[in-house]
Scaffold this motif. Sequence first.
Motif, PDB file in Angstrom:
ATOM      1  N   ARG A   1       9.128  -1.824  -1.944  1.00 42.66           N
ATOM      2  CA  ARG A   1       7.989  -2.567  -2.504  1.00 42.66           C
ATOM      3  C   ARG A   1       6.739  -2.135  -1.765  1.00 42.66           C
ATOM      4  O   ARG A   1       6.787  -1.715  -0.605  1.00 42.66           O
ATOM      5  CB  ARG A   1       8.202  -4.065  -2.401  1.00 42.66           C
ATOM      6  CG  ARG A   1       8.477  -4.592  -1.029  1.00 42.66           C
ATOM      7  CD  ARG A   1       8.887  -6.060  -1.075  1.00 42.66           C
ATOM      8  NE  ARG A   1       9.334  -6.551   0.212  1.00 42.66           N
ATOM      9  CZ  ARG A   1       9.920  -7.731   0.395  1.00 42.66           C
ATOM     10  NH1 ARG A   1      10.134  -8.522  -0.663  1.00 42.66           N
ATOM     11  NH2 ARG A   1      10.306  -8.129   1.602  1.00 42.66           N
ATOM     12  N   TRP A   2       5.495  -2.250  -2.495  1.00 39.13           N
ATOM     13  CA  TRP A   2       4.219  -1.759  -1.994  1.00 39.13           C
ATOM     14  C   TRP A   2       3.333  -2.945  -1.617  1.00 39.13           C
ATOM     15  O   TRP A   2       3.339  -3.987  -2.276  1.00 39.13           O
ATOM     16  CB  TRP A   2       3.503  -0.932  -3.068  1.00 39.13           C
ATOM     17  CG  TRP A   2       4.177   0.388  -3.372  1.00 39.13           C
ATOM     18  CD1 TRP A   2       5.142   0.616  -4.286  1.00 39.13           C
ATOM     19  CD2 TRP A   2       3.893   1.627  -2.744  1.00 39.13           C
ATOM     20  NE1 TRP A   2       5.521   1.930  -4.301  1.00 39.13           N
ATOM     21  CE2 TRP A   2       4.748   2.597  -3.330  1.00 39.13           C
ATOM     22  CE3 TRP A   2       3.001   2.055  -1.747  1.00 39.13           C
ATOM     23  CZ2 TRP A   2       4.738   3.935  -2.976  1.00 39.13           C
ATOM     24  CZ3 TRP A   2       3.002   3.407  -1.390  1.00 39.13           C
ATOM     25  CH2 TRP A   2       3.860   4.317  -1.979  1.00 39.13           C
ATOM     26  N   TRP A   3       2.483  -2.757  -0.572  1.00 38.61           N
ATOM     27  CA  TRP A   3       1.507  -3.748  -0.126  1.00 38.61           C
ATOM     28  C   TRP A   3       0.185  -3.043   0.157  1.00 38.61           C
ATOM     29  O   TRP A   3       0.178  -1.996   0.797  1.00 38.61           O
ATOM     30  CB  TRP A   3       1.975  -4.473   1.142  1.00 38.61           C
ATOM     31  CG  TRP A   3       3.283  -5.224   0.996  1.00 38.61           C
ATOM     32  CD1 TRP A   3       4.524  -4.758   1.178  1.00 38.61           C
ATOM     33  CD2 TRP A   3       3.407  -6.578   0.633  1.00 38.61           C
ATOM     34  NE1 TRP A   3       5.454  -5.717   0.944  1.00 38.61           N
ATOM     35  CE2 TRP A   3       4.803  -6.876   0.605  1.00 38.61           C
ATOM     36  CE3 TRP A   3       2.501  -7.599   0.278  1.00 38.61           C
ATOM     37  CZ2 TRP A   3       5.302  -8.128   0.268  1.00 38.61           C
ATOM     38  CZ3 TRP A   3       3.006  -8.846  -0.030  1.00 38.61           C
ATOM     39  CH2 TRP A   3       4.405  -9.106  -0.032  1.00 38.61           C
TER      40      TRP A   3
ATOM     41  N   TRP B   1      -2.699  -7.650   2.230  1.00 35.80           N
ATOM     42  CA  TRP B   1      -1.702  -8.694   1.988  1.00 35.80           C
ATOM     43  C   TRP B   1      -1.377  -8.830   0.514  1.00 35.80           C
ATOM     44  O   TRP B   1      -0.703  -9.760   0.089  1.00 35.80           O
ATOM     45  CB  TRP B   1      -2.206 -10.039   2.534  1.00 35.80           C
ATOM     46  CG  TRP B   1      -2.390  -9.991   4.004  1.00 35.80           C
ATOM     47  CD1 TRP B   1      -3.546  -9.892   4.664  1.00 35.80           C
ATOM     48  CD2 TRP B   1      -1.359 -10.017   4.978  1.00 35.80           C
ATOM     49  NE1 TRP B   1      -3.359  -9.838   6.003  1.00 35.80           N
ATOM     50  CE2 TRP B   1      -1.969  -9.921   6.247  1.00 35.80           C
ATOM     51  CE3 TRP B   1       0.044 -10.104   4.934  1.00 35.80           C
ATOM     52  CZ2 TRP B   1      -1.276  -9.923   7.425  1.00 35.80           C
ATOM     53  CZ3 TRP B   1       0.735 -10.116   6.122  1.00 35.80           C
ATOM     54  CH2 TRP B   1       0.102 -10.021   7.339  1.00 35.80           C
ATOM     55  N   ARG B   2      -1.831  -7.872  -0.280  1.00 30.95           N
ATOM     56  CA  ARG B   2      -1.651  -7.928  -1.726  1.00 30.95           C
ATOM     57  C   ARG B   2      -0.562  -6.957  -2.141  1.00 30.95           C
ATOM     58  O   ARG B   2      -0.579  -5.778  -1.760  1.00 30.95           O
ATOM     59  CB  ARG B   2      -2.971  -7.575  -2.421  1.00 30.95           C
ATOM     60  CG  ARG B   2      -2.902  -7.550  -3.936  1.00 30.95           C
ATOM     61  CD  ARG B   2      -4.317  -7.568  -4.527  1.00 30.95           C
ATOM     62  NE  ARG B   2      -5.160  -6.559  -3.945  1.00 30.95           N
ATOM     63  CZ  ARG B   2      -5.400  -5.366  -4.502  1.00 30.95           C
ATOM     64  NH1 ARG B   2      -4.842  -5.056  -5.638  1.00 30.95           N
ATOM     65  NH2 ARG B   2      -6.192  -4.506  -3.918  1.00 30.95           N
ATOM     66  N   GLN B   3       0.474  -7.471  -2.888  1.00 26.44           N
ATOM     67  CA  GLN B   3       1.574  -6.615  -3.336  1.00 26.44           C
ATOM     68  C   GLN B   3       1.151  -5.895  -4.606  1.00 26.44           C
ATOM     69  O   GLN B   3       0.555  -6.468  -5.506  1.00 26.44           O
ATOM     70  CB  GLN B   3       2.838  -7.445  -3.599  1.00 26.44           C
ATOM     71  CG  GLN B   3       4.040  -6.599  -3.983  1.00 26.44           C
ATOM     72  CD  GLN B   3       5.319  -7.426  -4.111  1.00 26.44           C
ATOM     73  OE1 GLN B   3       5.288  -8.642  -3.914  1.00 26.44           O
ATOM     74  NE2 GLN B   3       6.421  -6.766  -4.471  1.00 26.44           N
TER      75      GLN B   3
ATOM     76  N   THR C   1       1.085  -0.101   2.507  1.00 19.01           N
ATOM     77  CA  THR C   1       2.418  -0.091   3.114  1.00 19.01           C
ATOM     78  C   THR C   1       3.472   0.032   2.037  1.00 19.01           C
ATOM     79  O   THR C   1       3.402  -0.637   0.995  1.00 19.01           O
ATOM     80  CB  THR C   1       2.661  -1.378   3.921  1.00 19.01           C
ATOM     81  OG1 THR C   1       1.656  -1.499   4.906  1.00 19.01           O
ATOM     82  CG2 THR C   1       4.032  -1.366   4.574  1.00 19.01           C
TER      83      THR C   1
ATOM     84  N   GLU D   1       7.594  -0.690   1.879  1.00 16.64           N
ATOM     85  CA  GLU D   1       8.591  -1.421   2.659  1.00 16.64           C
ATOM     86  C   GLU D   1       9.961  -1.266   1.999  1.00 16.64           C
ATOM     87  O   GLU D   1      10.089  -1.383   0.778  1.00 16.64           O
ATOM     88  CB  GLU D   1       8.208  -2.896   2.728  1.00 16.64           C
ATOM     89  CG  GLU D   1       9.188  -3.730   3.525  1.00 16.64           C
ATOM     90  CD  GLU D   1       8.815  -5.190   3.527  1.00 16.64           C
ATOM     91  OE1 GLU D   1       9.428  -5.957   4.286  1.00 16.64           O
ATOM     92  OE2 GLU D   1       7.903  -5.586   2.763  1.00 16.64           O
TER      93      GLU D   1
ATOM     94  N   LYS E   1       9.529   0.304   7.152  1.00 16.19           N
ATOM     95  CA  LYS E   1       8.320   0.508   6.343  1.00 16.19           C
ATOM     96  C   LYS E   1       7.535   1.687   6.860  1.00 16.19           C
ATOM     97  O   LYS E   1       7.717   2.150   7.992  1.00 16.19           O
ATOM     98  CB  LYS E   1       7.445  -0.741   6.344  1.00 16.19           C
ATOM     99  CG  LYS E   1       6.997  -1.198   7.717  1.00 16.19           C
ATOM    100  CD  LYS E   1       6.217  -2.509   7.624  1.00 16.19           C
ATOM    101  CE  LYS E   1       5.816  -3.019   9.009  1.00 16.19           C
ATOM    102  NZ  LYS E   1       5.050  -4.296   8.919  1.00 16.19           N
TER     103      LYS E   1
ATOM    104  N   SER F   1       3.234   3.041   6.617  1.00 16.97           N
ATOM    105  CA  SER F   1       1.873   2.551   6.279  1.00 16.97           C
ATOM    106  C   SER F   1       0.873   3.685   6.347  1.00 16.97           C
ATOM    107  O   SER F   1       1.019   4.630   7.151  1.00 16.97           O
ATOM    108  CB  SER F   1       1.460   1.438   7.237  1.00 16.97           C
ATOM    109  OG  SER F   1       2.329   0.333   7.128  1.00 16.97           O
TER     110      SER F   1
END
Length: 1296
Positions: free
Chosen positions: A425-427, A430-432, A468, A470, A482, A484
């Motif tokens: 999953r991507w970030w 703090w937003r996915q 990021t 993860e 993860k 980044s």
Amino acid sequence: MALRPLTRAPLLLLGLLAAGLAQLPLPASAPRGFWALSKNLTAVEGASVQLQCGVSAPGSAVQWAKDGLLLGPDPRIPGFPRYRLEGDPTRGEFHLHIEACDLSDDAEYECQVSRSETGPELVSPRVILSILGTGERPPAPTSLLLLQDPGVQVPGGPSRRLWVQGSFHEQGDSKPQSSPPLSPVPPKVLQLTPEAGSTVTWVAGQEYEVTCVSGDAKPAPDITFLQSGQTISDISATVNEGSQEKLCTTEATARVTPQGSDNGQLLVCEGSSPALDTPIQVSVTMNVLFPPEPPVIEWPGLEEGHVRAGQSLELPCVARGGNPLATLQWLKNGQPVSTAWGTEHTQAVARSVLVMIVRPEDHGARLSCEAQNSVSTGTQERSVTLQVTFPPSTITILGSASQSENKNVTLSCVTKSSRPRVLLRWWLGWRQLLPTEETVTDGLHGGHVTMSNLTFLARREDNGLTLTCEAFSEAFTKETFKKSLTLNVKYPAQKLWIEGPPEGQSHRAGTRVRLMCLAIGGNPEPSLTWYKDSRTVTEPRLPQESRLPQEPRRVQLGSLEKSGSTFSRELVLLTGPSDNQAKFTCKAGQLSASTTLVVQFPPTNLTILANASALRPGDALNLTCVSISSNPAVNLSWDQEGERLEGVPAPPRSAPFKGSAAAKSVLLQVSSRDHGHRVTCSAHSPELGETVSSFYRLNVLYPPEFLGEQVLVVTAVEQGEALLPVSVSANPAPEAFNWTFRGYRLSPAGGPRHRILAGGALQLWNVTRADDGLYQLHCQNSEGTAEALVRLDVHYAPTIRALQDPTEVDVGGSVDIVCTVDANPVLPEMFSWERLGEEEEDQSLDGMEKVSKGATGRLRIPRAELAQAGAYQCIADNGVAPPARGLVRLVVRFAPQVEHPTPLTKVAAAGDSTSSATLHCRARGVPNVVFTWTKNGVPLDLQDPRYTEHTYHQGGVHSSLLTIANVSAAQDYALFTCTAANALGSDHTNIQLVSISRPDPPSGLKVVSLTPDSVGLEWKPGFDGGLPQRFHIRYEALGTPGFHYVDVLPPQATTFTLTGLQPATRYRVWLLASNALGDSGLADKGTQLPITTPGLDQTSGESDDQVPTEQTPAGPLGLPLLPVLVAVGGLLLLSNASCLGGFLWQRRLKRLAKDISEKTDAGSEEDRVGNEYADSQWTGDRDTGSSTVSTSDAEPYYHSMRDFVPRLPPMPEEGFAGFEEEPVVSPGHLYDEVERAYAPPGAWGPLYDEVHTGPRDRRWPEGKYEDPRGIYDQVAGDLDTMEPDSLPFELRGHLV
């Protein structure tokens, strides 16, 4: 027990004889039979036994049989010394007595009666005699059997038993009584194979044989085997004969199949016998080899084989049992990974632990533990397969995270292989973010690879946020994986300007100027690039070593700095000519700003131009000085080595850096002296106050020229080094330096003793005087040549070329000792002289004159004296080591000087025509001396065989030895005169040959030390009468009756300390001398001395009444005891000796002759002589004892018979140490019994021990010296040693 066929033959004959006699008619008589017999007996080895046999058989022969062997009717039983018959034969008693029984007596015995007229033969029942070894228990006591026929009376009571048909029967008994068994002998030892007490190594399941053999026993023992306490049934046993008769051994063999449970247990051989209370045992320890049990892997967790990557896995493997314990090893996929194991012997366990870090690639690996030992038939194995769980090792983001604003960003996230698979999953901050696509594929080691793609729009406000990717999975709930990146959104700057000094301001060259470029906003940060006249400004990267530490950098370009949204970059310039009127610009993207600098500088380059390069003396040279550029303009000037020159200005030229140019010329006339000079041009700026200079070095070509400092004379020392220097000037440098010496050219490449250095100098080593002379140097270059002469002066040490040795002169004459040397340099005062001598006065050169002229030195002696004879040394020293030294001997010729002892020389010898005497005559003189002899004034006929003369010459000392053989009192007791003569004169001396006699009294008795209880005495010995003498002291205390006697020890001493005196007491002391013929007496010849000891409160020098220490003649003291005893003893010896036969008398005469001749060998030590042709020195005489020549004391000169030393018992005060007991006769005075304990000094020394040679001649001239003992040996011969128990006849009194 059946009899053997051989032993039954006598019985068969005896039976036939009895059968024949039975046919004869027999008269009626008493009944025949045994009335007393022994039962079976048991006896201990070593005891005595008696077998009873009582029989009623008159007229019959009775004998015993042992195992069928007849012992005979003789009571002594021949052949059996321990057997005999006892009892009264008339009563029918034939008892067999056996002494000191042993095992050979263990047998069956029968008492046999021969047939007679009264009846047939009789044989008793067999009696078994059993012999027990030491320590065996005997059986119950045997009983004596008494038999009685009907009507026969037997002593001891009525019969209880009857002999019936070969056996005994009790009265009223119908059964025969059986014989008791043989007595047992127990086995003492068991022998086991393998060896008892050892450890045997067997393999489990294999069959082995064990043998056990018993020792001698009776009966044969039973043998059993026990394996780990269990009886072995498979046993075979055989019985064999023992080492002695009647004994046997048992050999048993068991077949043993050991098992693992038998390891460490005992295998026992047990022997039992009726004679043993308990069986005897021997054993071996069984070491049984057997394989171990299968190994066991102790897995640490619940699920076998499941592990995590990175985990440290420890797997124990245990194998139990086995002998030896198991050998363990770990294998991974069939390959060994660990061969280490340990053992616990107490628990019989082998253990191996495999330690490994689990890795992803170990997934599916098979781990095996193998166990085996030396007896294993195969390998036992236990294995496990690994199931490895592992996360992705890395996560990678593909694509760029930098993009201009309002454009799309595309990225991909990919994981490495993992087991099980992971989700992504991507970030952004703090937003996915939602991915656009996600895929899963197979990976390495049984894992899976996951990939996720993402696309989104870049905005300015997102710049700097973290993007990021993860990865997660239920198998890794406690871990996060993860990757980044930082999002970079690009946008331009908003404003740009320069801060610095105002334009048009002048800057001096070397001034530091700072320019600052500033900008606001922009991403990425603006680069802020500086330009100079359209060229990018960069900081020069010079090597650190190319710039001096104190030299500043000309351009320093700062880094981009940020403060908030403002960016800046500084340019620092160290201004130079190139910065004059230069334009500096700062750019950031499309924005730019600029400024211009004004710089003042001195000439950037000052150059001198010449119209010619090759100059020779007399050429003209034109030089032009050019200043390329300066701001402002400069003034030019010329000078040569500090001398100012007038120049001519030149037309101006264009200048770089927007500055000013200048030029000026000068004309010179050159010579060879101008070579190397510098011509300098100076440019001066008044406004700046600076001057720049440049020079031109003149290069004038000219031939070699020698300088004024050229050295023309060089001094060297022989064997040293020499350097001939060269001081020459030339341009170009000389091409070659050639040296010649005496017309010969020295090799430029060098030689064994020379080389030519780089500068042309000539170096020599190991210089010799032959190298002295002129050396010619030739120099050459391309312009010409030059020559010079250099002298080498070689100094060398003096060498003596001429020295007359020896130099001779008569006494009183004048002589020069001349010394000529070869030396360089020759100095006026280089000669010196020394006189060689031991004493200080011998080294004096008083009265001698030293003369030196050139290379010759002289020592002039105007009036030679005898004392000036000796060795002289010429020393020449010119400052070069070493000085030369030459030895020369000055020989002063003089007339002979014979030694004249006063008043008369004596020599003692026996006048019995069997002895010999030697007369010594010594003289000094130069040249050699010739000796002549006379007797009573008449020349001696040396042709007479009784006279032998030997002459010796050593330098200036000369000796003549006259040997008189077979001395006769009538012919040879005379006055002999020795005359020494040479060309300068003659001299003589007299020697009296006398008979052997008592010694003369000593003289010169005096006190040398005195204490309250002792006095030290010293004296001079007198003539010893031709025999060894010793001294005695008699003393008395005045006012006290009685005399005290003391013997001087050692006997030849001439000093003695008398002890045991009383303080403050007057004494009178007498000194006597004695030899084998008697003493010197006390009346007229004695020596006495009065002495007073000091008191205890006085020192030895404070006695007031001390008498003079010199001797005083003894007054009349009456008839002394010593002469009386000597006279009586002499008469007794004469009377006894007259009874001796001619042989003994002749033998002792010959021995005396040998003693006298050998005594003469020990002559005095000759004085050291200096005035001789060899290297010696003159010294005074030295007193060496009673047998030496002395010119300083008025004593007789004599030669004693020192070899005649009768062996006498010691006095009590001498002790008995080292004394050999011999029968002796003690004639003469009491003190004649005192043995001479020490040999006289020098008694056996060479004749000329004191004639010392010089330092260069330490030996006698060959062919001129003989050992005088050989002369005496020709006369005396080899005789037997004289018996020490009596005085020789010829010595008992005076013959003349």
